[in-house]
Design a protein around this motif. Structure first.
Motif, PDB file in Angstrom:
ATOM      1  N   THR A  26      43.962  38.053  41.234  1.00 38.92           N
ATOM      2  CA  THR A  26      43.289  39.305  40.882  1.00 38.92           C
ATOM      3  C   THR A  26      43.072  39.382  39.373  1.00 38.92           C
ATOM      4  OG1 THR A  26      45.434  40.418  40.798  1.00 38.92           O
ATOM      5  CG2 THR A  26      44.202  40.550  42.867  1.00 38.92           C
ATOM      6  N   VAL A  27      42.025  40.139  38.999  1.00 36.33           N
ATOM      7  CA  VAL A  27      41.674  40.330  37.590  1.00 36.33           C
ATOM      8  C   VAL A  27      41.598  41.822  37.330  1.00 36.33           C
ATOM      9  CG1 VAL A  27      40.053  39.775  35.743  1.00 36.33           C
ATOM     10  CG2 VAL A  27      40.245  38.255  37.736  1.00 36.33           C
ATOM     11  N   THR A  35      37.947  33.091  36.208  1.00 39.63           N
ATOM     12  CA  THR A  35      37.700  31.991  37.149  1.00 39.63           C
ATOM     13  C   THR A  35      37.798  30.646  36.443  1.00 39.63           C
ATOM     14  OG1 THR A  35      36.197  33.467  38.356  1.00 39.63           O
ATOM     15  CG2 THR A  35      36.083  31.126  38.885  1.00 39.63           C
ATOM     16  N   CYS A  95      35.470  38.414  34.334  1.00 39.33           N
ATOM     17  CA  CYS A  95      35.920  37.799  35.582  1.00 39.33           C
ATOM     18  C   CYS A  95      35.506  36.333  35.661  1.00 39.33           C
ATOM     19  CB  CYS A  95      35.362  38.566  36.780  1.00 39.33           C
ATOM     20  SG  CYS A  95      36.140  40.185  37.044  1.00 39.33           S
ATOM     21  N   THR A 122      32.476  39.230  43.722  1.00 40.65           N
ATOM     22  CA  THR A 122      32.208  40.306  42.765  1.00 40.65           C
ATOM     23  C   THR A 122      32.287  41.698  43.371  1.00 40.65           C
ATOM     24  OG1 THR A 122      29.818  40.173  43.195  1.00 40.65           O
ATOM     25  CG2 THR A 122      30.713  38.805  41.413  1.00 40.65           C
ATOM     26  N   LEU A 181      34.609  33.309  42.922  1.00 44.35           N
ATOM     27  CA  LEU A 181      34.690  34.678  42.409  1.00 44.35           C
ATOM     28  C   LEU A 181      33.893  35.581  43.344  1.00 44.35           C
ATOM     29  CD1 LEU A 181      35.150  36.976  40.357  1.00 44.35           C
ATOM     30  CD2 LEU A 181      33.241  36.022  39.018  1.00 44.35           C
ATOM     31  N   PRO A 219      38.135  40.986  41.371  1.00 41.81           N
ATOM     32  CA  PRO A 219      38.422  42.102  40.454  1.00 41.81           C
ATOM     33  C   PRO A 219      39.362  43.111  41.114  1.00 41.81           C
ATOM     34  CG  PRO A 219      36.061  41.660  40.564  1.00 41.81           C
ATOM     35  CD  PRO A 219      36.691  40.873  41.664  1.00 41.81           C
TER      36      PRO A 219
END
Length: 505
Positions: A276-277, A330, A326, A218, A216, A250
């Motif tokens: 993607t989030v 993951t 997020c 950030t 991840l 993100p």
């Protein structure tokens, strides 16, 4: 994440480290109480290594040192030179930027001296491949994400190495099946990024490159002294991303625009899968709901293919809720059960010292913040505003490092306009003497562009100078929220403020 770290082998016995390289079997950590080092020490101890460490005199009897001793780790002011020759390696924190006698002794005894990043890579090697390693990296905002990910994956067989622990949980733990690591370089206050490693015997200890199953990422921003500008930060982010099988990023308009550049770079040539989030239907993990609820926290709903997770996110501030969300994304990518994730997420306790309410006295609520990057400072101040329903926000800011503060002075000053009053502590410095201009006045000048001059206070040491807690106590009113931001002297200021409010009518 209520797991208790396993004690290390007793002094004098032969260690039996589980899957560790021999060089980490009897290890001493210089600066063991610094952020990032505690987690590494606890994880190594849990794997059977014989672990010791040294800390500044102010920290030897502190809370972090006590937590380490409870796990069987020896903590002292300085290791005797006679004991240095028995070590398999010495690890040093980047926060220890000045000459250090223990490092000199290690060199004279030809004991390998490793930077924390090198030791961390060696530690992770056992978990490479399959779904054994999960990682978080970012220029900032990794603490909540990594603590949440460790909590979400904690099935009894998962270990972790965190820069900042969750409340009442260890910063490091050994689990046989999986490891969660916060790879953020920004672990502690310092002014330089020393070369790594300091000493390696010829032909020994090649540094492996960890290969996470999922990483991840950030945020990407300049972060002195690590990344002086955006291209440098972006290059490092791309390097980290290409070590992973899957990268979780993100994709939220207001969050961090440079992440868009990373996604474009990763799409240019063959590399990791990018998930993607965000709120858009094009996102791999879609946030269909993330709303603040009465009583605190957020209600979240995520969809990943046909899988759905619905749960309360116990977080203060939308930005912390986004990072926890997020982390859920993951965990979904790693194949975790959505029902188990929902149950664990609802029990997530946040991060120690991060938007942590310390108490309310005389109607004044004192909250701690670990924010160090300007983006984190601004968002934590905004979150504090949500807590002050009927009062104002008083910001007590300890700027982090001369190098960082000099670069971010204008932005830090501008961020303080989210509060009603600002009290500026001396800049936290990684070195005791710096022959450079103090950037605190630049922060104050920038703050006075948006706040009245009489509401911006700078705290200076001196017999007749009022302390930060005295300034705050003299202005705080019923319903106010005092956000104390910083990781060096700031926590002690918060505690003294509570005590003063207790005794002031």
């Amino acid at each position: 994440m209520a797991t208790t770290a396993t004690p290390t082998a007793a002094v004098g016995t032969e260690p039996d480290p589980a899957g560790l390289p021999a060089v980490l079997s009897v290890v001493h950590l210089v600066g063991i109480t610094e952020a990032g080092m505690e987690g590494l020490a606890l994880h190594l101890a849990g794997r059977g290594a014989r672990v010791s460490g040294s800390a500044h005199s102010d920290e030897v009897g502190g809370r972090v040192a006590d937590r380490l001793r409870a796990a069987g780790v020896s903590v002292q002011g300085q290791l005797a030179e006679a004991e240095v020759g028995e070590l398999s390696a010495m690890v040093w924190s980047r926060a220890v930027a000045r000459p250090h006698p223990e490092l000199d002794a290690a060199l004279s005894h030809r004991v390998p001296v490793l930077a924390r990043s090198h030791a961390l890579a060696l530690t992770c090697a056992e978990f490479d491949g399959g779904s054994g390693l999960a990682a978080v990296w970012g220029s900032h905002s990794t603490a909540t994400a990594s603590a949440a990910l460790a909590h979400l994956l904690d099935d009894g067989r998962t270990g972790w190495i965190l820069n900042t622990p969750a409340p009442d949980a260890p910063a490091g733990h050994h689990g046989a099946a999986r490891l969660v690591v916060d790879f953020s370089p920004d672990t502690a206050t310092h002014e330089t990024v020393p070369a790594s490693p300091a000493y390696l015997p010829p032909g020994a200890l090649a540094r492996p490159t960890p290969a996470p199953a999922a990483m991840l990422i950030t945020a990407i921003d300049p972060t002195a002294p690590h990344h002086e500008d955006l291209p440098a930060a972006l290059a490092m982010a791309e390097h980290q991303a290409r070590t992973a099988s899957t990268v979780v990023v993100p994709d939220i308009a207001w969050w961090n625009k440079p992440l868009t550049f990373l996604r474009e770079r990763l799409a240019d040539r063959v590399g990791p899968e990018v998930v993607t989030v965000g709120y858009s239907s094009r996102c791999g993990v879609r946030i269909t709901e993330l709303e603040r609820v009465d009583g605190g926290g957020y209600w979240a709903e995520l969809r990943y293919g046909k899988t759905k997770v619905r749960s309360v996110v116990p977080a203060t501030g939308l930005h912390h809720a986004v990072m926890a969300t997020c982390a859920v994304a993951t965990a979904l990518v790693l194949g975790e059960d959505p029902d188990a994730l929902a149950q664990r997420l609802a029990r997530f306790g946040g991060v120690e010292g991060s938007m942590q309410r310390l108490g309310t006295r005389r109607g004044v609520t004192v909250v701690r913040s670990r924010a160090r990057h300007v983006s984190e400072v601004a968002r934590d101040l905004q979150a504090a505003g949500e807590l002050a329903d009927r009062g104002s926000v008083i910001a007590v800011l300890e700027p982090d490092g001369y190098a960082r503060t000099r670069v971010q002075a204008d932005s830090l000053g501008a961020a303080l306009d989210r509060g009603h009053r600002a009290v500026l502590l001396p800049v936290a410095a990684g070195l005791p003497v710096l022959d450079v201009e103090d950037p605190l006045e630049a922060v104050a000048a920038a703050a006075r562009k948006s706040l009245p001059a009489e509401r911006v206070h700078t705290v200076r040491t001196g017999p007749s100078s009022p302390s930060a807690e005295e300034i705050v106590a003299g202005h705080a009113k019923d319903g106010d929220v005092v956000l104390v931001i910083g990781t060096h002297r700031a926590p002690a200021v918060a505690e003294r403020l509570l005590a003063l409010l207790d005794t002031t009518p």
